[in-house]
Design a protein around this motif. Structure first.
Motif: not given
Length: 238
Positions: A95-110
């Motif tokens: 959940e934490a990784l998915r949440l943080y990924a949502s903060f970025y325009d081009e995130p890494a594959d969490w």
């Protein structure tokens, strides 16, 4: 290539001057260590670099950007793990990784990041149940989820047992090997000597010495960075 350039950085809290004319450069792809006693201004310097604190004077550029006026753009390109960082005890690793990924325009594959940093077996574990070593592994993954070019790590291994510290060192080296520039604040001399390509010693809000671990050891006329640090800082105070 210079990715961080600071000239004459100043910061005060009321009447207390925390940073006084800090000047330094960080080059692309290095682990740059910041050492100094408690209250020297290390964390404040990093908070200014990452846009969390507004300097009172001087100039500061990270990846060519002003952390204050271009903070939104900068946050898409850096990762930060500060000393007081924490997560809710109930949040799960995935959940934490998915949440943080949502903060970025081009995130890494969490999910891939979770696998890469050995967190898959803990994906359903709640943050509050993790050991110190697993928490630090998660924090590093969270700092990388935005595909950053620069990562700031503040006292990442404080409170860890020796085995967990060594494991975290390996993760930091892996970051550098991925091409990420790492700014590492630490008070552990063995950690700085083992990891850092270059080091700045900050004391009383100023950079008093800067160089590779070998250069600082030579300057202190000692055989270890630990001894050199104390020789150089005592010489500065006197």
């Amino acid at each position: 290539m210079t990715v961080i350039e600071i000239n004459g950085l100043q910061k005060s809290y009321k009447t207390h001057r925390v940073l006084e004319d800090v000047t330094l450069k960080v080059e692309k792809g290095e682990i740059f260590g910041i050492l100094g006693p408690n209250g020297a201004g290390k964390t404040t310097a990093v908070e200014c670099m990452s846009g969390l604190r507004k300097p009172d004077g001087g100039t500061l550029r990270v990846l060519g950007l002003d952390p204050q006026t271009q903070r939104a753009e900068l946050l898409q390109r850096i990762g930060t793990q500060l000393q007081e960082a924490a997560l809710p005890d109930a949040i799960k690793v995935a959940e934490a990784l998915r949440l943080y990924a949502s903060f970025y325009d081009e995130p890494a594959d969490w999910r891939a990041l979770m696998d890469e940093w050995g967190l898959t077996e803990k994906r359903r574990a709640r943050f509050g149940s993790l050991s110190g070593g697993w928490k630090q592994r998660l924090f590093i993954a969270l700092a990388l989820v935005g595909n950053p070019e620069v990562v700031f790590l503040d006292e990442l291994t404080t409170g860890l047992d020796p085995a967990a510290r060594r494991m975290t060192w390996g993760l930091i080296r892996d970051m550098r090997d991925r091409g990420v520039t790492v700014v590492l604040v630490t008070h552990f001399m063995d950690e700085a000597e083992a990891l850092c390509d270059r080091i700045a010693i900050i004391d009383r809000g100023q950079v008093v010495h800067e160089g590779t671990p070998g250069e600082l050891i030579s300057k202190g006329h000692t055989n270890s960075l630990d001894d050199a640090y104390f020789a150089l800082t005592e010489r500065t105070v006197s």
